[in-house]
Scaffold this motif. Structure first.
Motif, PDB file in Angstrom:
ATOM      1  N   UNK A 175       0.859  -1.184   0.000  1.00 16.14           N
ATOM      2  CA  UNK A 175       0.000   0.000   0.000  1.00 16.14           C
ATOM      3  C   UNK A 175       0.892   1.230   0.000  1.00 16.14           C
ATOM      4  N   UNK A 176       0.668   2.120  -0.931  1.00 15.65           N
ATOM      5  CA  UNK A 176       1.478   3.338  -1.022  1.00 15.65           C
ATOM      6  C   UNK A 176       0.593   4.561  -0.822  1.00 15.65           C
ATOM      7  N   UNK A 177       1.041   5.438   0.067  1.00 13.07           N
ATOM      8  CA  UNK A 177       0.340   6.692   0.352  1.00 13.07           C
ATOM      9  C   UNK A 177       1.109   7.866  -0.237  1.00 13.07           C
ATOM     10  N   UNK A 178       0.373   8.883  -0.608  1.00 10.60           N
ATOM     11  CA  UNK A 178       0.938  10.158  -1.039  1.00 10.60           C
ATOM     12  C   UNK A 178       0.099  11.270  -0.425  1.00 10.60           C
ATOM     13  N   UNK A 179       0.710  12.422  -0.196  1.00 14.38           N
ATOM     14  CA  UNK A 179      -0.024  13.566   0.353  1.00 14.38           C
ATOM     15  C   UNK A 179       0.584  14.847  -0.211  1.00 14.38           C
ATOM     16  N   UNK A 180      -0.279  15.733  -0.675  1.00  9.11           N
ATOM     17  CA  UNK A 180       0.178  16.983  -1.275  1.00  9.11           C
ATOM     18  C   UNK A 180      -0.602  18.151  -0.684  1.00  9.11           C
ATOM     19  N   UNK A 181       0.130  19.210  -0.352  1.00 13.94           N
ATOM     20  CA  UNK A 181      -0.480  20.379   0.273  1.00 13.94           C
ATOM     21  C   UNK A 181      -0.697  21.477  -0.761  1.00 13.94           C
ATOM     22  N   UNK A 182      -1.858  22.061  -0.716  1.00 12.75           N
ATOM     23  CA  UNK A 182      -2.222  23.141  -1.648  1.00 12.75           C
ATOM     24  C   UNK A 182      -1.399  24.374  -1.300  1.00 12.75           C
ATOM     25  N   UNK A 183      -0.631  24.862  -2.281  1.00 15.18           N
ATOM     26  CA  UNK A 183       0.168  26.050  -2.052  1.00 15.18           C
ATOM     27  C   UNK A 183      -0.733  27.276  -1.897  1.00 15.18           C
ATOM     28  N   UNK A 184      -0.176  28.304  -1.290  1.00 12.81           N
ATOM     29  CA  UNK A 184      -0.934  29.541  -1.105  1.00 12.81           C
ATOM     30  C   UNK A 184      -1.201  30.184  -2.461  1.00 12.81           C
ATOM     31  N   UNK A 185      -2.421  30.645  -2.663  1.00 12.70           N
ATOM     32  CA  UNK A 185      -2.767  31.326  -3.904  1.00 12.70           C
ATOM     33  C   UNK A 185      -2.065  32.651  -3.995  1.00 12.70           C
ATOM     34  N   UNK A 186      -1.643  32.985  -5.192  1.00 12.29           N
ATOM     35  CA  UNK A 186      -0.945  34.263  -5.404  1.00 12.29           C
ATOM     36  C   UNK A 186      -1.932  35.407  -5.524  1.00 12.29           C
TER      37      UNK A 186
END
Length: 221
Positions: free
Chosen positions: A210-221
């Motif tokens: 089982x492989x997990x990934x997680x990505x954080x939304x960057x701040x909008x410009x």
């Protein structure tokens, strides 16, 4: 659906199922028909959205464990939604709603911009035949839809037991300007908020990692 699921759908849909204005298809979402989560839940709280919620084991567990958060389950298979409703009612949940619609259209039209704290996509269909790979949800076209719905700093969590799909997922996010990895190394640690389901156990029993990934939304410009 089974008889119990049919009864559950009839009795519980008014309580849990969000009304969605349709476009051409039965599971489409009409552009301009967004919801107000604060109005839906009667409060302002962190919002978790699970895409492809299946029978609802993960989202029901999450809603029961975190009553301070609101949760939305997105699924196109009615039997799975019915099972989710039955379990939610059994647990007395008031912080969970269900959407019977195509996930990309939910992200694009139904949810307000920047309204979601976390999006979960756990064990999406891998469409493992090469000729069907183009049907996979996690592809370049998915990124702007997810980034639109997520708030700044919001997190997109992924998990799969299909190695080739996991590698594709990671590749898709490599050059994504809207997202930054929320993990060190090759893969994210197993998300502790994801309950172990029969589906995951089955994958492990077959020797799949089982492989997990997680990505954080960057701040909008």
């Amino acid at each position: 659906m089974s008889d119990a699921q049919e009864r559950g759908w009839a009795e519980l849909a008014p309580r849990y199922l969000l009304t969605v204005e349709r476009d051409a298809a039965a599971t489409s979402v009409r552009p301009g028909s967004g919801i107000d989560p604060a109005e839906v839940f009667g409060r302002t709280a962190p919002l978790i959205v699970e895409i492809g919620s299946g029978q609802g084991h993960a989202i029901v567990h999450a809603a029961a464990t975190h009553p301070e958060r609101d949760h939305v389950a997105v699924e196109v298979f009615r039997a799975g939604l019915a099972r989710t409703m039955l379990d939610a009612a059994r647990a007395g949940l008031e912080n969970l709603r269900l959407v019977e619609a195509n996930a990309p259209e939910v992200l694009e039209h139904l949810l307000p911009d920047g309204s979601v704290d976390e999006i979960w996509v756990f064990f999406p269909d891998p469409w493992h035949k090469t000729k069907h790979n183009k049907r996979r949800l996690i592809a370049p076209a998915f990124l702007p839809l997810a980034s639109r719905a997520l708030r700044d700093g919001g997190v997109l969590r992924l998990a799969t037991d299909w190695e080739e799909y996991a590698l594709q997922m990671r590749e898709v996010f490599t050059d994504a300007s809207e997202f930054a990895p929320d993990f060190d190394g090759e893969w994210a640690p197993r998300f502790e908020g994801r309950v172990m389901t029969a589906f995951e156990r089955k994958g492990l029993a077959k020797g799949r990692e089982i492989r997990d990934l997680a990505y954080r939304r960057r701040e909008r410009l």
